[in-house]
Design a protein around this motif. Structure first.
Motif, PDB file in Angstrom:
ATOM      1  N   THR A 266       0.960  -1.194  -0.149  1.00 28.44           N
ATOM      2  CA  THR A 266      -0.038  -0.005  -0.064  1.00 28.44           C
ATOM      3  C   THR A 266       0.693   1.257   0.090  1.00 28.44           C
ATOM      4  N   PRO A 267       0.379   2.261  -0.576  1.00 27.34           N
ATOM      5  CA  PRO A 267       1.180   3.501  -0.570  1.00 27.34           C
ATOM      6  C   PRO A 267       1.459   3.997   0.807  1.00 27.34           C
ATOM      7  N   GLY A 268       2.661   4.984   1.143  1.00 26.24           N
ATOM      8  CA  GLY A 268       3.171   5.370   2.409  1.00 26.24           C
ATOM      9  C   GLY A 268       4.144   6.518   2.056  1.00 26.24           C
ATOM     10  N   PRO A 269       4.519   6.923   3.377  1.00 25.73           N
ATOM     11  CA  PRO A 269       5.549   7.957   3.419  1.00 25.73           C
ATOM     12  C   PRO A 269       6.848   7.496   3.126  1.00 25.73           C
ATOM     13  N   SER A 270       7.215   6.385   2.991  1.00 21.09           N
ATOM     14  CA  SER A 270       8.402   5.824   3.427  1.00 21.09           C
ATOM     15  C   SER A 270       9.600   6.312   2.571  1.00 21.09           C
ATOM     16  N   THR A 271       9.312   6.809   1.264  1.00 17.42           N
ATOM     17  CA  THR A 271      10.481   7.252   0.394  1.00 17.42           C
ATOM     18  C   THR A 271      10.561   8.707   0.464  1.00 17.42           C
ATOM     19  N   ALA A 272       9.815   9.427   1.703  1.00 15.74           N
ATOM     20  CA  ALA A 272      10.017  10.766   1.959  1.00 15.74           C
ATOM     21  C   ALA A 272      11.223  11.152   2.556  1.00 15.74           C
ATOM     22  N   PRO A 273      11.779  12.349   2.405  1.00 19.64           N
ATOM     23  CA  PRO A 273      12.930  12.669   3.254  1.00 19.64           C
ATOM     24  C   PRO A 273      12.931  12.335   4.713  1.00 19.64           C
ATOM     25  N   GLY A 274      13.616  12.063   5.458  1.00 17.69           N
ATOM     26  CA  GLY A 274      13.629  11.804   6.902  1.00 17.69           C
ATOM     27  C   GLY A 274      13.294  10.126   7.382  1.00 17.69           C
ATOM     28  N   SER A 275      12.354   9.491   6.339  1.00 19.76           N
ATOM     29  CA  SER A 275      11.952   8.429   6.704  1.00 19.76           C
ATOM     30  C   SER A 275      12.981   7.304   6.864  1.00 19.76           C
ATOM     31  N   PRO A 276      12.954   6.514   7.855  1.00 13.60           N
ATOM     32  CA  PRO A 276      13.717   5.290   8.231  1.00 13.60           C
ATOM     33  C   PRO A 276      13.707   4.330   7.211  1.00 13.60           C
ATOM     34  N   ARG A 277      14.752   3.766   6.942  1.00 11.45           N
ATOM     35  CA  ARG A 277      14.766   2.550   6.007  1.00 11.45           C
ATOM     36  C   ARG A 277      14.085   1.530   6.804  1.00 11.45           C
ATOM     37  N   ARG A 278      13.635   0.282   5.583  1.00 14.33           N
ATOM     38  CA  ARG A 278      12.774  -0.831   6.228  1.00 14.33           C
ATOM     39  C   ARG A 278      13.539  -1.358   7.313  1.00 14.33           C
ATOM     40  N   ALA A 279      14.958  -1.689   6.881  1.00 17.36           N
ATOM     41  CA  ALA A 279      15.696  -2.490   8.104  1.00 17.36           C
ATOM     42  C   ALA A 279      15.893  -1.790   9.183  1.00 17.36           C
ATOM     43  N   GLU A 280      15.749  -0.498   9.107  1.00 17.33           N
ATOM     44  CA  GLU A 280      15.797   0.258  10.725  1.00 17.33           C
ATOM     45  C   GLU A 280      14.619   0.091  11.309  1.00 17.33           C
ATOM     46  N   LEU A 281      13.475   0.077  10.613  1.00 18.88           N
ATOM     47  CA  LEU A 281      12.394  -0.250  11.568  1.00 18.88           C
ATOM     48  C   LEU A 281      12.311  -1.742  12.091  1.00 18.88           C
ATOM     49  N   VAL A 282      12.670  -2.508  11.288  1.00 19.45           N
ATOM     50  CA  VAL A 282      12.558  -4.046  11.793  1.00 19.45           C
ATOM     51  C   VAL A 282      13.853  -4.169  12.840  1.00 19.45           C
ATOM     52  N   GLN A 283      14.839  -3.644  12.573  1.00 20.89           N
ATOM     53  CA  GLN A 283      15.903  -3.635  14.045  1.00 20.89           C
ATOM     54  C   GLN A 283      15.353  -3.017  15.069  1.00 20.89           C
ATOM     55  N   ARG A 284      14.641  -1.750  14.986  1.00 22.92           N
ATOM     56  CA  ARG A 284      13.864  -1.151  16.061  1.00 22.92           C
ATOM     57  C   ARG A 284      13.060  -1.821  16.961  1.00 22.92           C
ATOM     58  N   TYR A 285      12.386  -2.635  15.975  1.00 20.57           N
ATOM     59  CA  TYR A 285      11.068  -3.635  16.705  1.00 20.57           C
ATOM     60  C   TYR A 285      11.819  -4.633  17.338  1.00 20.57           C
ATOM     61  N   ALA A 286      12.648  -5.207  16.846  1.00 21.62           N
ATOM     62  CA  ALA A 286      13.510  -6.557  17.256  1.00 21.62           C
ATOM     63  C   ALA A 286      13.984  -5.963  18.613  1.00 21.62           C
ATOM     64  N   ARG A 287      14.647  -5.052  18.701  1.00 20.38           N
ATOM     65  CA  ARG A 287      15.369  -4.367  19.898  1.00 20.38           C
ATOM     66  C   ARG A 287      14.400  -3.972  21.028  1.00 20.38           C
ATOM     67  N   LEU A 288      13.335  -3.228  20.629  1.00 16.98           N
ATOM     68  CA  LEU A 288      12.421  -2.834  21.705  1.00 16.98           C
ATOM     69  C   LEU A 288      11.484  -4.015  22.229  1.00 16.98           C
ATOM     70  N   SER A 289      11.217  -4.967  21.144  1.00 15.55           N
ATOM     71  CA  SER A 289      10.450  -5.833  21.625  1.00 15.55           C
ATOM     72  C   SER A 289      10.987  -7.150  22.241  1.00 15.55           C
ATOM     73  N   GLY A 290      12.076  -7.420  22.142  1.00 13.90           N
ATOM     74  CA  GLY A 290      13.204  -8.567  22.065  1.00 13.90           C
ATOM     75  C   GLY A 290      12.559 -10.014  21.435  1.00 13.90           C
ATOM     76  N   ARG A 291      11.856  -9.598  20.504  1.00 14.15           N
ATOM     77  CA  ARG A 291      11.283 -10.624  19.551  1.00 14.15           C
ATOM     78  C   ARG A 291      12.368 -11.114  18.565  1.00 14.15           C
ATOM     79  N   ASP A 292      12.226 -12.505  18.203  1.00 17.06           N
ATOM     80  CA  ASP A 292      12.835 -13.056  17.043  1.00 17.06           C
ATOM     81  C   ASP A 292      12.095 -12.684  15.777  1.00 17.06           C
TER      82      ASP A 292
END
Length: 355
Positions: A266-292
């Motif tokens: 679906t469309p979103g803001p992910s390519t706009a300046p300042g938006s984090p990359r997908r890998a950064e979102l996933v890494q942040r989630y893994a770190r904060l949640s502790g999930r594999d």
């Protein structure tokens, strides 16, 4: 989302709805004005402004073409009611109408949360780079907060099922894909590809955990403040209990990195300046949640496949005239046409796991 005023909106019987609102929504002062909020592609949302200038939102299903298990207003109402006291920001639940005689279907009313809906690239650009960066951080923080909830502790324990989430979802969306395809004969080739991906997903279901799952977690279903913080998460009609990685997979599949060829679900803001990359979102989630998150490619594949199924349903409803006219029909056709590309991308994600 955008709002368009109309004194004769399809789906709202003013003569019945206004008295019901006056009797059931505390503090509402009649008369009221209604306006269709465009942007939602499954259920219909109307902004209500009362005589005192206060804003509310009314949600109801489409006027027809409602597939089994879809467009469940009572489900949305139950989830926002359960989550309102938690750290997950939702619009305040105000009143629920179970009587379809009022306006042709069940509906509910919630407080109208002002904010920016980051539904596409331009919305991200308008928000600005610093706020886009914060939006990427905070939507992960909210997702972690959602997945930290115990369904039983928030009153949703009876929704925990013995069968796995992904098995239920695969059955549901596969059935709805074929129900939609019956109205769109030109989809035969696309359906064959999606059937193939469905069979691969069924054959390689990973081990699952249980939590509260939104089902459509992405910036286009949220209101953000000017600083990028999430003010409310909307559209809980697909919410259930299941493996939290389903939400992360959906978010990842909708998060297109700049220059990437694979289209977002679906469309979103992910390519706009300042938006984090997908890998950064996933890494942040893994770190904060502790999930594999090692099985995330499976959930990305599932999300792409499911998006193609949803796109077929949206197109079928618009072509049949079951949705209010908000100018989206051409876009609905375009979205449905990318179903084959999403199916191929889903197959590619499964190959990352050696499937």
């Amino acid at each position: 989302m955008s709002v368009g005023e109309d004194t004769h909106l399809a789906g709202v019987d003013r003569a019945r709805v206004v008295p019901w609102l006056a009797a059931h929504v505390d503090g509402l002062v009649a008369p009221v004005e209604f306006a269709l909020v465009s942007g939602g592609r499954s259920n219909l949302t109307y902004r209500i402004t009362d005589a005192a200038g206060r804003g509310y939102a009314l949600r109801r299903p489409p006027m027809g073409g409602v597939l089994a298990t879809a467009h469940d207003m009572s489900r949305e109402w139950r989830f926002i009611s359960a989550l309102a006291p938690t750290a997950v920001p939702v619009a305040p639940p105000l009143a629920y109408c179970a009587d379809p005689g009022v306006t042709g279907a069940e509906f509910y009313v919630m407080g109208f949360v002002e904010g920016r809906v980051l539904a596409d690239h331009d919305a991200g650009v308008a928000l600005g780079a610093p706020a886009c960066a914060r939006a990427g951080e905070h939507l992960v923080e909210v997702l972690v907060a959602l997945h930290a909830l115990d369904p039983a502790e928030v009153g949703l324990g009876d929704l925990v099922r013995r069968t796995g989430y992904v098995e239920r979802q695969l059955r549901r969306w596969h059935a709805q894909l074929h129900a939609s395809a019956a109205q769109l004969p030109a989809m035969a080739t696309e359906v064959a590809l999606l059937d193939e991906v469905h069979d691969l997903l069924v054959a390689h279901v990973p081990r699952q955990s249980t939590g509260v799952v939104h089902g459509d977690y992405r910036p286009g279903n949220m209101a953000f403040g000017a600083d990028g913080t999430v003010r409310a998460v909307f559209d809980w009609e697909l919410a259930t209990t299941g493996d939290p990685l389903a939400d992360l997979g959906w978010l990842a599949s909708s998060w297109q990195d700049p220059g990437e060829e694979t289209a977002a679900t679906t469309p979103g803001p992910s390519t706009a300046p300042g938006s984090p990359r997908r890998a950064e979102l996933v890494q942040r989630y893994a770190r904060l949640s502790g999930r594999d998150v090692s099985n995330l490619p499976y959930w990305v594949a599932f999300s792409r496949w499911r998006s193609a199924c949803i796109g077929a349903g949206v197109q079928a409803r618009y072509l049949a005239g079951h949705m209010a006219d908000d100018g989206y029909l051409a876009e609905a056709r375009a979205r449905a046409e990318q179903g084959a590309r999403l199916g191929e991308a889903a197959r590619d994600a499964l190959r990352q796991l050696g499937i």
